[in-house]
Design a protein around this motif. Structure first.
Motif, PDB file in Angstrom:
ATOM      1  N   GLN A   1       9.296   3.588   1.054  1.00 27.69           N
ATOM      2  CA  GLN A   1       7.787   3.980   0.673  1.00 27.69           C
ATOM      3  C   GLN A   1       7.564   5.496   0.878  1.00 27.69           C
ATOM      4  O   GLN A   1       7.433   5.507   1.977  1.00 27.69           O
ATOM      5  CB  GLN A   1       7.005   2.816   1.256  1.00 27.69           C
ATOM      6  N   GLU A   2       7.087   6.036   0.112  1.00 25.14           N
ATOM      7  CA  GLU A   2       6.739   7.587   0.324  1.00 25.14           C
ATOM      8  C   GLU A   2       5.482   7.780   0.983  1.00 25.14           C
ATOM      9  O   GLU A   2       4.439   7.024   0.525  1.00 25.14           O
ATOM     10  CB  GLU A   2       6.833   8.484  -1.100  1.00 25.14           C
ATOM     11  N   LEU A   3       5.354   8.633   1.798  1.00 22.25           N
ATOM     12  CA  LEU A   3       4.069   8.581   2.483  1.00 22.25           C
ATOM     13  C   LEU A   3       3.196   9.604   1.562  1.00 22.25           C
ATOM     14  O   LEU A   3       3.739  10.520   0.847  1.00 22.25           O
ATOM     15  CB  LEU A   3       4.031   9.494   3.746  1.00 22.25           C
ATOM     16  N   ASN A   4       1.820   9.457   1.618  1.00 22.12           N
ATOM     17  CA  ASN A   4       1.084  10.625   1.277  1.00 22.12           C
ATOM     18  C   ASN A   4      -0.080  11.124   2.172  1.00 22.12           C
ATOM     19  O   ASN A   4      -1.000  11.701   2.151  1.00 22.12           O
ATOM     20  CB  ASN A   4       0.168  10.150  -0.133  1.00 22.12           C
ATOM     21  N   ALA A   5       0.163  10.803   3.522  1.00 19.40           N
ATOM     22  CA  ALA A   5      -0.450  11.076   4.726  1.00 19.40           C
ATOM     23  C   ALA A   5       0.335  10.963   5.818  1.00 19.40           C
ATOM     24  O   ALA A   5       1.314  10.313   5.815  1.00 19.40           O
ATOM     25  CB  ALA A   5      -1.845  10.182   4.869  1.00 19.40           C
ATOM     26  N   ALA A   6       0.005  11.819   6.968  1.00 17.16           N
ATOM     27  CA  ALA A   6       0.933  11.802   8.157  1.00 17.16           C
ATOM     28  C   ALA A   6       0.004  10.835   9.333  1.00 17.16           C
ATOM     29  O   ALA A   6      -1.159  10.636   9.214  1.00 17.16           O
ATOM     30  CB  ALA A   6       0.802  13.299   8.700  1.00 17.16           C
TER      31      ALA A   6
ATOM     32  N   MET B   1       0.738  -1.279   0.139  1.00 14.70           N
ATOM     33  CA  MET B   1       0.143  -0.140  -0.175  1.00 14.70           C
ATOM     34  C   MET B   1       0.682   1.241   0.100  1.00 14.70           C
ATOM     35  O   MET B   1       2.090   1.093   0.398  1.00 14.70           O
ATOM     36  CB  MET B   1      -0.980   0.140   1.138  1.00 14.70           C
ATOM     37  N   ARG B   2       0.295   2.374  -0.324  1.00 12.21           N
ATOM     38  CA  ARG B   2       1.101   3.648  -0.526  1.00 12.21           C
ATOM     39  C   ARG B   2       0.210   4.611   0.527  1.00 12.21           C
ATOM     40  O   ARG B   2      -0.488   5.276  -0.099  1.00 12.21           O
ATOM     41  CB  ARG B   2       1.005   4.072  -1.802  1.00 12.21           C
ATOM     42  N   GLY B   3       0.653   4.555   1.691  1.00 11.06           N
ATOM     43  CA  GLY B   3       0.055   5.374   2.539  1.00 11.06           C
ATOM     44  C   GLY B   3      -1.626   5.612   2.506  1.00 11.06           C
ATOM     45  O   GLY B   3      -2.004   6.549   2.353  1.00 11.06           O
ATOM     46  N   THR B   4      -2.057   4.325   2.678  1.00  9.36           N
ATOM     47  CA  THR B   4      -3.611   4.204   2.798  1.00  9.36           C
ATOM     48  C   THR B   4      -4.220   5.087   3.612  1.00  9.36           C
ATOM     49  O   THR B   4      -3.679   5.535   4.864  1.00  9.36           O
ATOM     50  CB  THR B   4      -3.968   2.864   3.186  1.00  9.36           C
ATOM     51  N   SER B   5      -5.453   5.893   3.285  1.00  9.54           N
ATOM     52  CA  SER B   5      -6.054   6.718   4.196  1.00  9.54           C
ATOM     53  C   SER B   5      -7.289   6.940   4.068  1.00  9.54           C
ATOM     54  O   SER B   5      -8.047   6.431   2.873  1.00  9.54           O
ATOM     55  CB  SER B   5      -5.468   8.313   4.108  1.00  9.54           C
ATOM     56  N   TRP B   6      -7.927   7.744   4.905  1.00  8.65           N
ATOM     57  CA  TRP B   6      -9.745   7.772   4.772  1.00  8.65           C
ATOM     58  C   TRP B   6     -10.029   9.205   4.835  1.00  8.65           C
ATOM     59  O   TRP B   6      -9.224  10.053   5.294  1.00  8.65           O
ATOM     60  CB  TRP B   6     -10.190   7.136   6.163  1.00  8.65           C
TER      61      TRP B   6
END
Length: 313
Positions: free
Chosen positions: A39-44, A1-6
């Motif tokens: 793996q780069e984050l797209n959320a904190a 996964m790549r920074g899964t978020s909701w």
């Protein structure tokens, strides 16, 4: 996964147990899900809250704490000059500072650039840079500090993270944990966000009056408690978030080019929630010191006042 978020209507529960409705809440990393190295984050991560996240995991590398590697007498004192044999830098008040005073709350959360490529040049040996460094308001005891320093006898610039105890109720004011930003440290606590290697840290004072210091551990996807909670009150009703230096601007009188340092997503704990740092709960700190006042270094604020970058230059 790549920074899964909701992105949803969420009920956030504060440290004191009071629910706060957060409509269309900010996306966060899913808690308990590891993020592999590279793996780069797209959320904190979400700011830690025991009533939401459960207990933080205990320190996973106590053996890395430089404070425990030698007699206490070998650690530098705030009132003394750095000595070549000391492995840990001083933290007496800075002579080149820029940031914000934190006027409310009793906890602080931030995403920090690690910037282990920052190099202090030969003509500025003796310099210590704490950037970013964060201290909550509310008479808390603990500051979370990024340190870059180079003293006489050191061939290269050193980089570390530590938690500084401002209370000293156990008779040991100073560094409680201090860990070099080596490959192991970065593998656990650093991931790329917005193109930079960043780590996430939090300090807060709980309902019992005890200060906690945490780092987000990406290998486990969990918040990690880095020190034994310190109970009591410091003399700092006002906290800070800033770029801080010692020796560089007042003694060496140099303004070298350093990589830009950013702190973002800064939030403060206010009993029932974690609002962003804004002009309503913070105020200008500085500019203090030659490089800030003469315009060589500049301070950029992308989101007032929760996202700042020290442009050096």
């Amino acid at each position: 996964m790549r920074g899964t978020s909701w992105k949803a209507v969420t009920v956030v529960v504060g440290l004191a147990g009071a629910p706060v409705l957060a409509e269309d809440a900010t996306a966060h990393l899913p808690y308990g899900v590891p993020v592999p190295e590279g793996q780069e984050l797209n959320a904190a991560p979400e700011p830690f809250d025991e009533s939401v996240h459960g207990r933080a995991i205990p320190n996973t590398q106590p053996q890395a704490n430089e404070v425990l590697k030698g007699a206490a007498a070998r650690l530098p004192e705030r009132s003394s000059r750095p000595r070549p044999r000391d492995p840990i830098p001083d933290i007496f008040p800075g002579s080149g500072d820029r940031g914000f005073w934190v006027n409310q709350g009793q906890g602080i959360f931030a995403a920090n650039d690690a910037q282990t490529d920052l190099v202090i040049p030969d003509n500025a040996i003796g310099t210590t840079i704490y950037a970013p460094t964060h201290m909550p308001a509310g008479n808390a005891c603990v500051e979370t500090v990024t340190a870059h320093w180079r003293y006489s006898g050191m061939a290269t610039t050193a980089h570390a993270h530590g938690f500084w105890d401002h209370c000293g109720l156990d008779g040991a004011t100073g560094w409680q944990t201090f860990e070099g930003m080596d490959a192991t440290w970065k593998g656990k606590y650093v991931r790329v966000l917005d193109g930079e290697e960043r780590y996430f840290t939090e300090v807060y004072k709980d309902g019992s009056g005890c200060a906690h210091g945490l780092l987000y551990n990406f290998t486990q996807g969990l918040w990690e408690e880095k020190l034994t909670p310190i109970c009591g009150n410091s003399g700092f009703a006002t906290g800070w978030t800033m770029w801080e230096s010692h020796y560089l601007m007042d003694v060496a009188q140099r303004c070298p080019a350093f990589p830009r340092v950013r702190a973002s997503g800064i939030q403060v704990y206010t009993v029932s929630a974690w609002p962003a740092l804004t002009p309503s709960n913070s105020s200008q700190l500085g500019p203090y010191g030659l490089c800030w006042t003469n315009g060589t270094y500049n301070f950029q604020v992308s989101v007032p006042n929760s996202d700042w970058t020290a442009l050096t230059p």
